[in-house]
Design a protein around this motif. Structure first.
Motif, PDB file in Angstrom:
ATOM      1  N   LEU A 293       3.526  14.528   5.529  1.00 35.09           N
ATOM      2  CA  LEU A 293       4.030  13.153   5.655  1.00 35.09           C
ATOM      3  C   LEU A 293       3.499  12.045   4.899  1.00 35.09           C
ATOM      4  N   ARG A 294       2.248  12.009   4.439  1.00 36.19           N
ATOM      5  CA  ARG A 294       1.832  11.146   3.512  1.00 36.19           C
ATOM      6  C   ARG A 294       2.466  11.025   2.038  1.00 36.19           C
ATOM      7  N   VAL A 295       2.621  12.271   1.622  1.00 37.62           N
ATOM      8  CA  VAL A 295       3.288  12.276   0.492  1.00 37.62           C
ATOM      9  C   VAL A 295       4.721  11.827   0.425  1.00 37.62           C
ATOM     10  N   LYS A 296       5.361  12.028   1.781  1.00 37.78           N
ATOM     11  CA  LYS A 296       6.835  11.640   1.890  1.00 37.78           C
ATOM     12  C   LYS A 296       6.772  10.039   2.030  1.00 37.78           C
ATOM     13  N   CYS A 297       5.934   9.553   2.577  1.00 37.31           N
ATOM     14  CA  CYS A 297       5.566   8.156   2.638  1.00 37.31           C
ATOM     15  C   CYS A 297       5.536   7.537   1.485  1.00 37.31           C
ATOM     16  N   ASP A 298       4.801   8.231   0.510  1.00 35.69           N
ATOM     17  CA  ASP A 298       4.669   7.690  -0.812  1.00 35.69           C
ATOM     18  C   ASP A 298       5.888   7.729  -1.701  1.00 35.69           C
ATOM     19  N   GLN A 299       6.830   8.916  -1.382  1.00 39.11           N
ATOM     20  CA  GLN A 299       7.927   8.936  -2.105  1.00 39.11           C
ATOM     21  C   GLN A 299       8.987   8.095  -1.450  1.00 39.11           C
ATOM     22  N   TYR A 300       8.988   7.899  -0.423  1.00 37.78           N
ATOM     23  CA  TYR A 300      10.240   6.959   0.348  1.00 37.78           C
ATOM     24  C   TYR A 300       9.380   5.940   1.151  1.00 37.78           C
ATOM     25  N   PRO A 301       8.716   4.496   0.295  1.00 41.34           N
ATOM     26  CA  PRO A 301       8.314   3.645   0.729  1.00 41.34           C
ATOM     27  C   PRO A 301       8.742   2.898   1.929  1.00 41.34           C
ATOM     28  N   VAL A 302      10.265   2.589   2.123  1.00 47.12           N
ATOM     29  CA  VAL A 302      10.856   2.341   3.367  1.00 47.12           C
ATOM     30  C   VAL A 302      10.375   3.234   4.496  1.00 47.12           C
ATOM     31  N   LEU A 303      10.333   4.309   4.310  1.00 54.47           N
ATOM     32  CA  LEU A 303       9.747   5.169   5.452  1.00 54.47           C
ATOM     33  C   LEU A 303       8.474   5.113   5.561  1.00 54.47           C
ATOM     34  N   GLY A 304       7.665   5.029   4.703  1.00 53.33           N
ATOM     35  CA  GLY A 304       5.919   4.657   4.456  1.00 53.33           C
ATOM     36  C   GLY A 304       5.729   3.389   5.395  1.00 53.33           C
ATOM     37  N   TYR A 305       6.519   2.490   5.193  1.00 57.67           N
ATOM     38  CA  TYR A 305       6.271   1.182   5.705  1.00 57.67           C
ATOM     39  C   TYR A 305       6.416   1.279   7.248  1.00 57.67           C
ATOM     40  N   GLU A 306       7.769   1.827   7.351  1.00 55.73           N
ATOM     41  CA  GLU A 306       8.005   2.019   9.017  1.00 55.73           C
ATOM     42  C   GLU A 306       6.965   2.835   9.703  1.00 55.73           C
ATOM     43  N   MET A 307       6.263   4.057   9.205  1.00 54.17           N
ATOM     44  CA  MET A 307       5.370   4.531   9.638  1.00 54.17           C
ATOM     45  C   MET A 307       4.190   4.042   9.865  1.00 54.17           C
ATOM     46  N   MET A 308       3.786   3.016   9.127  1.00 56.23           N
ATOM     47  CA  MET A 308       2.749   2.026   8.961  1.00 56.23           C
ATOM     48  C   MET A 308       2.924   1.115   9.948  1.00 56.23           C
ATOM     49  N   LYS A 309       3.924   0.561  10.284  1.00 60.04           N
ATOM     50  CA  LYS A 309       4.351  -0.409  11.386  1.00 60.04           C
ATOM     51  C   LYS A 309       4.040   0.242  12.728  1.00 60.04           C
ATOM     52  N   ARG A 310       4.746   1.382  12.806  1.00 62.32           N
ATOM     53  CA  ARG A 310       4.472   2.289  14.043  1.00 62.32           C
ATOM     54  C   ARG A 310       2.977   2.591  14.389  1.00 62.32           C
ATOM     55  N   MET A 311       2.455   3.122  13.512  1.00 60.85           N
ATOM     56  CA  MET A 311       0.959   3.374  13.447  1.00 60.85           C
ATOM     57  C   MET A 311       0.158   2.376  14.072  1.00 60.85           C
ATOM     58  N   VAL A 312       0.311   1.196  13.418  1.00 59.79           N
ATOM     59  CA  VAL A 312      -0.651  -0.203  13.696  1.00 59.79           C
ATOM     60  C   VAL A 312      -0.434  -0.395  15.109  1.00 59.79           C
ATOM     61  N   ARG A 313       0.933  -0.132  15.806  1.00 58.70           N
ATOM     62  CA  ARG A 313       1.239  -0.843  17.175  1.00 58.70           C
ATOM     63  C   ARG A 313       0.607   0.502  17.856  1.00 58.70           C
ATOM     64  N   ALA A 314       0.654   1.593  17.575  1.00 54.78           N
ATOM     65  CA  ALA A 314       0.029   2.678  18.473  1.00 54.78           C
ATOM     66  C   ALA A 314      -1.599   2.455  18.370  1.00 54.78           C
ATOM     67  N   ILE A 315      -2.211   2.171  17.264  1.00 50.30           N
ATOM     68  CA  ILE A 315      -3.690   2.107  17.224  1.00 50.30           C
ATOM     69  C   ILE A 315      -4.166   0.764  17.947  1.00 50.30           C
ATOM     70  N   ALA A 316      -3.455  -0.187  17.758  1.00 50.06           N
ATOM     71  CA  ALA A 316      -3.705  -1.703  18.585  1.00 50.06           C
ATOM     72  C   ALA A 316      -3.448  -1.228  20.057  1.00 50.06           C
ATOM     73  N   PHE A 317      -2.666  -0.469  20.452  1.00 52.94           N
ATOM     74  CA  PHE A 317      -2.370  -0.148  21.794  1.00 52.94           C
ATOM     75  C   PHE A 317      -3.749   0.785  22.188  1.00 52.94           C
ATOM     76  N   ARG A 318      -4.202   1.485  21.578  1.00 49.76           N
ATOM     77  CA  ARG A 318      -5.396   2.415  21.614  1.00 49.76           C
ATOM     78  C   ARG A 318      -6.488   1.765  21.890  1.00 49.76           C
ATOM     79  N   LEU A 319      -6.765   0.750  20.866  1.00 47.57           N
ATOM     80  CA  LEU A 319      -7.621  -0.208  20.756  1.00 47.57           C
ATOM     81  C   LEU A 319      -7.871  -1.009  22.304  1.00 47.57           C
ATOM     82  N   GLU A 320      -6.601  -1.556  22.469  1.00 46.59           N
ATOM     83  CA  GLU A 320      -6.668  -2.218  23.705  1.00 46.59           C
ATOM     84  C   GLU A 320      -7.241  -1.626  24.789  1.00 46.59           C
TER      85      GLU A 320
END
Length: 156
Positions: free
Chosen positions: A112-139
């Protein structure tokens, strides 16, 4: 839409993700059933998978030298775990152990990391979703520590 693609599209983590991105992710995923006591990953191990809980419960655990293994959080239906596949050095920050019989979508994080590099729009979307999940876990972790280490309020 195929069954796996439909399961991914229905999972709250991927809500409203475009069909072409769902198709890419489905090509890297499988539905897997785990039994109580199965260890998904250990703290410090190479992070190569990303998990979406369809049904069941998983404990996120950390080792505390003074107390042994402690449960940090319980992940349940509709939640995700295993964000470390996206963050260097790609090592799991916690361990994960199945609490009850659990069905999950398991995604190959390295691919999936490779696909995120190949498809930057997907990569950016994954990053946004992961940041929300990480922030929730941190809270959630912060709230847990406040409860564990908080001092009782003064009574007057």
């Amino acid at each position: 839409m195929k069954t796996l693609e439909l399961a991914i599209a229905k999972h709250p983590f991927f809500h409203d993700l475009p069909a072409e991105d769902i198709s890419i992710i489905a090509g890297l995923a499988n539905v897997v059933n785990f039994k109580e006591g199965d260890v998904l990953f250990k703290e410090g191990a190479d992070a190569d998978k990303f998990y979406l809980v369809i049904q069941g419960k998983v404990a996120l655990e950390a080792y505390n030298p003074g107390r042994g293994i402690i449960t940090i959080q319980t992940v349940e239906d509709g939640e995700m775990l295993g964000w470390s596949w996206l963050v260097p050095p790609y090592k799991y920050r916690f361990g994960a152990k199945v609490i009850t019989k659990t069905e999950m979508i398991v995604i190959n994080g390295k691919q999936l990391r490779v696909k995120c590099d190949q498809y930057p729009v997907l990569g950016y979307e994954m990053m946004k979703r992961m940041v929300r999940a990480i922030a929730f876990r941190l809270e959630q972790t912060r709230l847990m520590f406040m409860d564990v280490y908080g001092k009782p309020a003064k009574k007057y």
